[in-house]
Write an enzyme that holds these catalytic residues in place. Structure first.
Site, PDB file in Angstrom:
ATOM      1  N   HIS A   1       0.842  -1.213   0.000  1.00  0.00           N
ATOM      2  CA  HIS A   1       0.000   0.000   0.000  1.00  0.00           C
ATOM      3  C   HIS A   1       0.870   1.253   0.000  1.00  0.00           C
ATOM      4  CE1 HIS A   1      -3.209  -2.488   2.291  1.00  0.00           C
ATOM      5  NE2 HIS A   1      -3.719  -2.241   1.108  1.00  0.00           N
TER       6      HIS A   1
ATOM      7  N   LYS B   1     -15.883  -7.215   4.103  1.00  0.00           N
ATOM      8  CA  LYS B   1     -14.811  -7.508   5.061  1.00  0.00           C
ATOM      9  C   LYS B   1     -15.183  -7.094   6.485  1.00  0.00           C
ATOM     10  CE  LYS B   1     -11.056  -6.923   1.687  1.00  0.00           C
ATOM     11  NZ  LYS B   1      -9.973  -6.018   1.255  1.00  0.00           N
TER      12      LYS B   1
ATOM     13  N   ARG C   1      -2.525  -5.775  -8.399  1.00  0.00           N
ATOM     14  CA  ARG C   1      -1.620  -6.928  -8.373  1.00  0.00           C
ATOM     15  C   ARG C   1      -2.017  -7.880  -9.494  1.00  0.00           C
ATOM     16  NH1 ARG C   1      -3.188  -8.135  -2.280  1.00  0.00           N
ATOM     17  NH2 ARG C   1      -5.116  -7.679  -3.367  1.00  0.00           N
TER      18      ARG C   1
ATOM     19  N   SER D   1      -3.175  -7.443   2.981  1.00  0.00           N
ATOM     20  CA  SER D   1      -3.435  -7.281   4.415  1.00  0.00           C
ATOM     21  C   SER D   1      -3.850  -8.616   5.029  1.00  0.00           C
ATOM     22  CB  SER D   1      -4.544  -6.251   4.647  1.00  0.00           C
ATOM     23  OG  SER D   1      -4.139  -4.990   4.206  1.00  0.00           O
TER      24      SER D   1
HETATM   25  O1  PNS Z   1      -8.875  -2.383   0.335  1.00  0.00           O
HETATM   26  P1  PNS Z   1     -10.216  -2.792  -0.228  1.00  0.00           P
HETATM   27  O2  PNS Z   1     -11.015  -3.598   0.774  1.00  0.00           O
HETATM   28  O3  PNS Z   1     -10.091  -3.497  -1.556  1.00  0.00           O
HETATM   29  O4  PNS Z   1     -11.024  -1.433  -0.507  1.00  0.00           O
HETATM   30  C1  PNS Z   1     -12.318  -1.488  -1.044  1.00  0.00           C
HETATM   31  C2  PNS Z   1     -13.051  -0.151  -0.823  1.00  0.00           C
HETATM   32  C3  PNS Z   1     -13.168   0.147   0.667  1.00  0.00           C
HETATM   33  C4  PNS Z   1     -12.301   0.944  -1.532  1.00  0.00           C
HETATM   34  C5  PNS Z   1     -14.474  -0.342  -1.456  1.00  0.00           C
HETATM   35  O5  PNS Z   1     -15.182  -1.359  -0.802  1.00  0.00           O
HETATM   36  C6  PNS Z   1     -15.279   0.955  -1.456  1.00  0.00           C
HETATM   37  O6  PNS Z   1     -15.098   1.791  -2.327  1.00  0.00           O
HETATM   38  N1  PNS Z   1     -16.199   1.095  -0.461  1.00  0.00           N
HETATM   39  C7  PNS Z   1     -17.057   2.246  -0.354  1.00  0.00           C
HETATM   40  C8  PNS Z   1     -18.456   1.943  -0.946  1.00  0.00           C
HETATM   41  C9  PNS Z   1     -18.431   2.108  -2.452  1.00  0.00           C
HETATM   42  O7  PNS Z   1     -18.276   3.202  -2.974  1.00  0.00           O
HETATM   43  N2  PNS Z   1     -18.573   0.970  -3.194  1.00  0.00           N
HETATM   44  C10 PNS Z   1     -18.501   0.970  -4.640  1.00  0.00           C
HETATM   45  C11 PNS Z   1     -19.827   1.186  -5.315  1.00  0.00           C
HETATM   46  S1  PNS Z   1     -21.099   0.046  -4.827  1.00  0.00           S
END
Ligand code: PNS
Length: 160
Positions: free
Chosen positions: A16, A40, A89, A127
């Site tokens: 990250h 998660k 990745r 993570s």
């Molecule tokens: O590190 P991650 O878990 O891959 O991050 C994912 C994250 C938190 C960026 C994603 O789940 C997110 O954007 N959550 C906010 C809600 C949202 O906008 N979802 C996308 C449209 S439904």
């Protein structure tokens, strides 16, 4: 241009941090933002994740740390950001990130998603693998996460 670097950061890894550092070289300002991933259940609290991110990005003058509950595109708009930066990745990220990129584009056409390819040395890092390593005694942890994160992981798994 201002960019959002979103994620769960549970916890932040060297992978990250590499993406954040490279984004900070390209964009004028980068907001590293913890958002909710409904798929998660985090190990670290929001406050713990924010604190670790602040510590490990403190040396980057154009990086700040934020968090939000709602949609990523709404947070980006509220911050005046026109870009979303995500690390990519090989193989495992593509399908999910492609879907998220498409949905975010549908939700707000003004915001572009930029993918930064992970370095080969971090291409297997996540993570979840770091949390699993910590749970089994923490071998090699110090090579995969910043020192403060290794320390917090060790404290966390001994209190579980
Ligand atoms: O590190 P991650 O878990 O891959 O991050 C994912 C994250 C938190 C960026 C994603 O789940 C997110 O954007 N959550 C906010 C809600 C949202 O906008 N979802 C996308 C449209 S439904």
């Amino acid at each position: 241009m201002k960019a959002i670097c979103p994620g769960s950061f549970d916890p932040v890894t060297n992978g990250h941090l590499d993406i954040i550092t490279r984004a900070a070289r390209t964009f004028d300002h980068v907001v590293v933002a913890i958002l909710t991933n409904p798929r998660k259940q985090p190990l670290f609290t929001l406050e713990e994740r924010v604190e670790m991110l602040k510590i490990v990005t403190a040396h980057l003058p154009n990086v700040t740390v934020g968090h939000a509950q709602g949609l990523l595109v709404d947070y980006a708009t509220s911050q005046g950001a026109q870009a979303i930066v995500k690390g990519l990745r090989p193989i495992q990220d593509f399908e999910y990130e492609w879907q998220m990129g498409m949905v975010n584009k549908e939700l707000n056409d003004e915001i572009e998603t930029y993918f930064v390819m992970s370095r080969k040395e971090y291409s297997y890092l996540s993570s979840s693998i770091v949390r699993e390593l910590a749970a089994y005694g923490g071998t090699k942890l110090d090579e995969l996460v910043p020192p403060i994160v290794a320390q917090r992981l060790r404290e966390k798994v001994t209190t579980l």
